[in-house]
Structure formats: C-alpha cells, structure tokens
Design a protein around this motif. Structure first.
Motif, PDB file in Angstrom:
ATOM      1  N   ASN A 270       0.816  -1.206   0.000  1.00 39.21           N
ATOM      2  CA  ASN A 270       0.000   0.000   0.000  1.00 39.21           C
ATOM      3  C   ASN A 270       0.856   1.266   0.000  1.00 39.21           C
ATOM      4  O   ASN A 270       2.001   1.267   0.443  1.00 39.21           O
ATOM      5  CB  ASN A 270      -0.904   0.016   1.236  1.00 39.21           C
ATOM      6  N   ASP A 297      -6.810  -1.869  -6.176  1.00 40.81           N
ATOM      7  CA  ASP A 297      -7.812  -2.576  -5.396  1.00 40.81           C
ATOM      8  C   ASP A 297      -8.423  -1.592  -4.402  1.00 40.81           C
ATOM      9  O   ASP A 297      -7.763  -0.653  -3.960  1.00 40.81           O
ATOM     10  CB  ASP A 297      -7.174  -3.759  -4.642  1.00 40.81           C
ATOM     11  N   HIS A 324      -4.390   2.103  -2.533  1.00 43.44           N
ATOM     12  CA  HIS A 324      -3.959   0.871  -3.204  1.00 43.44           C
ATOM     13  C   HIS A 324      -3.468   1.248  -4.604  1.00 43.44           C
ATOM     14  O   HIS A 324      -4.113   0.968  -5.618  1.00 43.44           O
ATOM     15  CB  HIS A 324      -5.121  -0.128  -3.282  1.00 43.44           C
TER      16      HIS A 324
END
Length: 344
Positions: A270, A297, A324
C-alpha cells in the motif's frame, strides 16, 4: 608538502573491529550493517579486481561523508538548482537565479547546487552561505568551487558523477532547472525518469526561464513533437514538470506543493500519503472518483499510523490516506497530489 596517509590493513584495524562488535548494542540498523559486512567478505571470496574494489571503496567513502554533512539538516526542505556554468555575472539569467536563491531562502528552504560558476554561483549568492550546500565534482580540468560556498563545511567534492547525482536527488524536495548544456539536460532527463518510474519521491520539477525567452518552450515543443507524438510518453507525464518565468511563482509553486501534502511511503503493498491537515470526506470521495484508474484494489481511505512507519518519528503526528496504488502511473499520482493540495 603533501603528507601520505598511513596505509590501512586488516591487521591494523582488527582491534577496532573487535571493539565495535563488543560495544554495538544492536538495534534497527544491525541487519543492514551485517549485510554490508557480509558483502565485503564475499567480495574477497569473489576475487574482485583491484579496480572494482577501488570504485566501491571510493563510492562508499563519498556517500558516508555526504550523508554525515546532510544529516543535521534532515528536517529542512531543500531545493536543487541546475543550469549552465557559462552564464556570466551580468547575464539576466544570473540575476534571475540569484533572486530565486534569495526567495527560496526567505521562504525557509535551503538550496543545493553543483558549487561551480554560472547559475550555481548565482543560486548560492542569492541564498547565502548559511542556506547553501555545494556538491562539486572533480574533473580532469579544475572546477573550483565558487566564492560563495568555497571553504564552507557544507561543500562536498565528488569523484563520481553517480554519487554526486544521488545527493542532488536524495536531499531535494524540489528541482529547478535553468537553461544549460549537456550536463543540465542529463540531470533533467534523469530527474524526470526517476519521477516517471517511481524511483524517487515526486516533487516539483520547475523549468525556469526569462519572460519572453523560449529555451524551455522549445525544449517542451521537441518533447511533444518527437517523443509524445510517437507514444514514447503519455500526455499525463508532461505534468511532471512546469515551465515558469517568475521568481515568486516558482517559490509559490513549491510552497503550495507542501501546503497540505507532506510525503508518502510504500508500506508493504500500500501507499501511505501523509498530510498536514485531516482529509475531508469530500476530498476522499473526489480522489476515488477522479483517480480510480490508478487504484489496483479497493478505495482511497483515511488511516491511522501504520506500525511499519514508527521508524520515522518526525511524521508520526501527520494525517494519512491509504491508497492501493498500482505502482505504475506516477504521473497520475502527481496529479492526485495537486488535487490534495487544492482542498481548503
């Protein structure tokens, strides 16, 4: 008379090594130190040539020294300035660079230049010695440090261009390029490539020109005609830089970049974007709608401090967004930062 340095041998530093091993308390960096020492041992086992060892040895010494010089100023934002060494002191570009250096210093920034004449000297003259770093290069022909940084403890002289470039980039929170020759073009293209590929932090990249002059306009025209038109870069990647011809506008561009945005860091898979102010639900919704194409995502959301960030105490108080990010479209990420900074 030049005094020779005593020759360093393994036997001669054995006591230092043993003492270091016995007194080191361990800590977060112990693994890195151990890996470096193991690499040195492997170099001897590999039968590495003397020439290659000299490169590694000199590069390590140059970087160690430079890291030590920059370390006390870690919390101060810095701007790297590039441009021609052949600009005379009565040239309008010299005055522009001097005024820019002064404006940056007055705004709280320090500057980094190559310590030579021309644009580099002008930047140092404007910013003043206390707000200046010099990263000089040792050349076959002498490049003497300019009089505004000469003998300053923040002046460093490098043998390798690659170690010098690393310090230009690693320490910079913005880049400003004045017109110049091969060296300036080399540094600009490298800075853009690092930003495009995510190998450096995204920061303002400003191409500085005089009002009415077309150096960077012609350069951008070439980029559009010869590179963009062939699909070698995307339209979004032109947003990595901005052409500016006013000192106040250039300083304002850098200040506004850090108005809300502070920094970012990848934590596992992330991206964590640190902010000076708490993000509003409206901003988060805007980011999710406008930048869904770069999300691999999920959605952009606010987050608390992640455990892996505890090694950066200066950032613990900041607000955070968890993204993301697809780790590919860094020009679009640059545009996202601009939107973040637009929030009132």
């Amino acid at each position: 008379m030049i005094m020779e340095q005593p020759k360093v041998t393994l036997a001669g530093i054995e006591a230092q090594i043993v003492e270091w091993l016995e007194t080191q308390p361990g800590g977060a960096n112990e693994t890195f130190i151990a890996e470096m020492l193991r690499t040195v041992i492997r170099l001897t086992r590999d039968g590495t040539s003397r020439g290659d060892l000299k490169i590694l040895n000199r590069a390590l010494k140059e970087l160690r020294y430079a890291f030590r010089i920059f370390a006390p100023y870690r919390s101060v934002r810095k701007v790297s300035i590039f441009g021609s060494t052949r600009i005379a002191e009565d040239d309008p570009y010299y005055l522009l660079a001097k005024n820019l250096g002064r404006g940056l210093a007055e705004a709280g920034f320090m500057i980094i230049t190559g310590a030579g004449p021309g644009i580099m000297q002008a930047g140092h003259e404007g910013a003043g010695r206390e707000k200046s770093f010099g990263v000089n290069i040792r050349l076959p022909f002498t490049q003497k440090a300019n009089r505004f940084i000469q003998d300053d403890p923040k002046l460093m002289t490098f043998h390798f261009f690659f170690t010098r470039k690393l310090m230009f980039v690693k320490g910079a929170d913005a880049f400003i390029f004045f017109p110049g020759g091969y060296g300036t073009q080399d540094e600009l293209v490298e800075v853009l490539t690092l930003a495009q590929t995510g190998k450096s932090q995204l920061v303002p990249i400003i191409l500085m020109d005089l009002p009415g002059n077309s150096y960077w306009g012609e350069w951008e025209g070439f980029v559009r005609r010869a590179i963009l038109s062939r699909g070698y870069i995307s339209e979004e990647e032109l947003s990595l830089f901005k052409v500016i011809n006013d000192v106040d506008a250039a300083v304002g561009e850098i200040k506004s970049f850090y108005r809300n945005y502070h920094s970012y860091r990848f934590v596992r898979h992330n991206l964590v974007i640190r902010l000076n102010h708490p993000p509003s639900p409206t901003l988060i919704d805007h980011l999710n709608r406008e930048f869904h194409d770069i999300l691999s995502d999920g959605k952009v959301r606010q987050t608390e401090l992640l455990p892996d960030e505890s090694d950066e105490p200066d950032t613990l108080h900041l607000h955070r967004l968890l993204v993301h990010f697809n780790r590919q479209d860094f020009a679009r990420l640059r545009q996202m930062i601009d939107v973040i900074n637009q929030e009132d």
